[in-house]
Design a protein around this motif. Sequence first.
Motif, PDB file in Angstrom:
ATOM      1  N   THR A 256       9.533  -4.009 -18.635  1.00 55.23           N
ATOM      2  CA  THR A 256       9.903  -2.906 -19.509  1.00 55.23           C
ATOM      3  C   THR A 256      10.870  -2.013 -18.733  1.00 55.23           C
ATOM      4  N   GLU A 257      11.338  -0.957 -19.349  1.00 58.81           N
ATOM      5  CA  GLU A 257      12.188  -0.009 -18.616  1.00 58.81           C
ATOM      6  C   GLU A 257      11.424   0.588 -17.443  1.00 58.81           C
ATOM      7  N   ASP A 258      10.147   0.950 -17.668  1.00 62.01           N
ATOM      8  CA  ASP A 258       9.328   1.477 -16.573  1.00 62.01           C
ATOM      9  C   ASP A 258       9.135   0.425 -15.486  1.00 62.01           C
ATOM     10  N   GLY A 259       8.991  -0.827 -15.890  1.00 63.99           N
ATOM     11  CA  GLY A 259       8.847  -1.907 -14.927  1.00 63.99           C
ATOM     12  C   GLY A 259      10.097  -2.104 -14.098  1.00 63.99           C
ATOM     13  N   GLN A 260      11.252  -2.006 -14.735  1.00 65.55           N
ATOM     14  CA  GLN A 260      12.522  -2.131 -14.005  1.00 65.55           C
ATOM     15  C   GLN A 260      12.665  -1.001 -12.996  1.00 65.55           C
ATOM     16  N   LYS A 261      12.259   0.200 -13.386  1.00 63.94           N
ATOM     17  CA  LYS A 261      12.320   1.331 -12.457  1.00 63.94           C
ATOM     18  C   LYS A 261      11.359   1.118 -11.290  1.00 63.94           C
ATOM     19  N   LEU A 262      10.161   0.618 -11.592  1.00 65.21           N
ATOM     20  CA  LEU A 262       9.190   0.341 -10.534  1.00 65.21           C
ATOM     21  C   LEU A 262       9.738  -0.710  -9.572  1.00 65.21           C
ATOM     22  N   LEU A 263      10.346  -1.746 -10.107  1.00 70.14           N
ATOM     23  CA  LEU A 263      10.943  -2.793  -9.270  1.00 70.14           C
ATOM     24  C   LEU A 263      11.998  -2.183  -8.346  1.00 70.14           C
ATOM     25  N   GLU A 264      12.839  -1.337  -8.887  1.00 65.21           N
ATOM     26  CA  GLU A 264      13.887  -0.707  -8.075  1.00 65.21           C
ATOM     27  C   GLU A 264      13.296   0.217  -7.016  1.00 65.21           C
ATOM     28  N   ASP A 265      12.195   0.909  -7.358  1.00 66.84           N
ATOM     29  CA  ASP A 265      11.581   1.863  -6.429  1.00 66.84           C
ATOM     30  C   ASP A 265      10.691   1.198  -5.385  1.00 66.84           C
TER      31      ASP A 265
ATOM     32  N   LEU B  52       0.823  -1.209   0.000  1.00 61.92           N
ATOM     33  CA  LEU B  52       0.000   0.000   0.000  1.00 61.92           C
ATOM     34  C   LEU B  52       0.858   1.261   0.000  1.00 61.92           C
ATOM     35  N   LYS B  53       1.863   1.290   0.864  1.00 60.87           N
ATOM     36  CA  LYS B  53       2.726   2.467   0.956  1.00 60.87           C
ATOM     37  C   LYS B  53       3.535   2.695  -0.317  1.00 60.87           C
ATOM     38  N   LEU B  54       3.816   1.614  -1.036  1.00 61.13           N
ATOM     39  CA  LEU B  54       4.588   1.718  -2.275  1.00 61.13           C
ATOM     40  C   LEU B  54       3.693   1.936  -3.491  1.00 61.13           C
ATOM     41  N   GLY B  55       2.376   1.953  -3.273  1.00 56.52           N
ATOM     42  CA  GLY B  55       1.439   2.247  -4.348  1.00 56.52           C
ATOM     43  C   GLY B  55       1.187   1.096  -5.305  1.00 56.52           C
ATOM     44  N   ILE B  56       1.362  -0.127  -4.820  1.00 55.38           N
ATOM     45  CA  ILE B  56       1.106  -1.302  -5.649  1.00 55.38           C
ATOM     46  C   ILE B  56       0.188  -2.251  -4.885  1.00 55.38           C
ATOM     47  N   THR B  57      -0.397  -3.197  -5.604  1.00 52.97           N
ATOM     48  CA  THR B  57      -1.251  -4.195  -4.954  1.00 52.97           C
ATOM     49  C   THR B  57      -0.392  -5.326  -4.398  1.00 52.97           C
ATOM     50  N   ASP B  58      -0.999  -6.142  -3.562  1.00 51.17           N
ATOM     51  CA  ASP B  58      -0.291  -7.300  -3.013  1.00 51.17           C
ATOM     52  C   ASP B  58       0.200  -8.226  -4.123  1.00 51.17           C
ATOM     53  N   SER B  59      -0.650  -8.474  -5.119  1.00 50.25           N
ATOM     54  CA  SER B  59      -0.239  -9.385  -6.191  1.00 50.25           C
ATOM     55  C   SER B  59       0.835  -8.753  -7.070  1.00 50.25           C
ATOM     56  N   GLU B  60       0.800  -7.446  -7.248  1.00 53.15           N
ATOM     57  CA  GLU B  60       1.885  -6.779  -7.986  1.00 53.15           C
ATOM     58  C   GLU B  60       3.193  -6.885  -7.211  1.00 53.15           C
ATOM     59  N   LEU B  61       3.110  -6.757  -5.892  1.00 52.07           N
ATOM     60  CA  LEU B  61       4.306  -6.930  -5.067  1.00 52.07           C
ATOM     61  C   LEU B  61       4.853  -8.344  -5.257  1.00 52.07           C
ATOM     62  N   ASP B  62       3.969  -9.334  -5.230  1.00 55.67           N
ATOM     63  CA  ASP B  62       4.404 -10.723  -5.404  1.00 55.67           C
ATOM     64  C   ASP B  62       5.057 -10.948  -6.766  1.00 55.67           C
ATOM     65  N   ILE B  63       4.446 -10.412  -7.810  1.00 52.62           N
ATOM     66  CA  ILE B  63       4.970 -10.589  -9.168  1.00 52.62           C
ATOM     67  C   ILE B  63       6.323  -9.907  -9.305  1.00 52.62           C
ATOM     68  N   LEU B  64       6.405  -8.660  -8.852  1.00 47.67           N
ATOM     69  CA  LEU B  64       7.678  -7.931  -8.945  1.00 47.67           C
ATOM     70  C   LEU B  64       8.759  -8.594  -8.099  1.00 47.67           C
ATOM     71  N   TYR B  65       8.374  -9.113  -6.934  1.00 49.02           N
ATOM     72  CA  TYR B  65       9.343  -9.793  -6.068  1.00 49.02           C
ATOM     73  C   TYR B  65       9.900 -11.027  -6.779  1.00 49.02           C
ATOM     74  N   SER B  66       9.008 -11.816  -7.389  1.00 47.12           N
ATOM     75  CA  SER B  66       9.462 -13.000  -8.128  1.00 47.12           C
ATOM     76  C   SER B  66      10.370 -12.601  -9.286  1.00 47.12           C
ATOM     77  N   LEU B  67      10.031 -11.525  -9.970  1.00 44.27           N
ATOM     78  CA  LEU B  67      10.880 -11.053 -11.069  1.00 44.27           C
ATOM     79  C   LEU B  67      12.240 -10.590 -10.561  1.00 44.27           C
ATOM     80  N   SER B  68      12.275 -10.039  -9.351  1.00 45.10           N
ATOM     81  CA  SER B  68      13.568  -9.609  -8.798  1.00 45.10           C
ATOM     82  C   SER B  68      14.455 -10.809  -8.480  1.00 45.10           C
ATOM     83  N   ILE B  69      13.830 -11.928  -8.149  1.00 45.15           N
ATOM     84  CA  ILE B  69      14.582 -13.146  -7.826  1.00 45.15           C
ATOM     85  C   ILE B  69      15.004 -13.875  -9.097  1.00 45.15           C
TER      86      ILE B  69
END
Length: 141
Positions: free
Chosen positions: A90-99, A24-41
Amino acid sequence: MNIAFKEYYYLLSQIDSSYHDAALKLGITDSELDILYSLSIHGSGCYQSTFYKETGATRSTINSSIRKMEKAGILYLEPGPGRNTRVFLTEDGQKLLEDTIHKVIRIENEIFDSWSPEEQQMYMHLSRDFAEKFAKKVHDL
């Protein structure tokens, strides 16, 4: 029910709630957090099925989140071998993952690193043992 186990269950719920609050504080949903986390791994290009297997979220929840993220320009899909679909940032996705996810991982690492090596090993050992035994017993239900 064992009083210690009630506390354990409460602690698991508290941890889940903290991840929800982080999303919530990062402005994403729980499932988006899960997806981005898996992509980071696993890195950009991992299989979509990875998200179902690792997060416990339903296929429909993951598929809905992926479609939303694709529309937002955060990721794109490509066919993989067989029926597999690969997910790329995407590039925007990579930035979102980093942020977002990188902030969560820094918090996790800070906590984990505050423990002695023995405490880290004990935590991982007991958590792994519980997860494996619980999964087996659930499978055998």
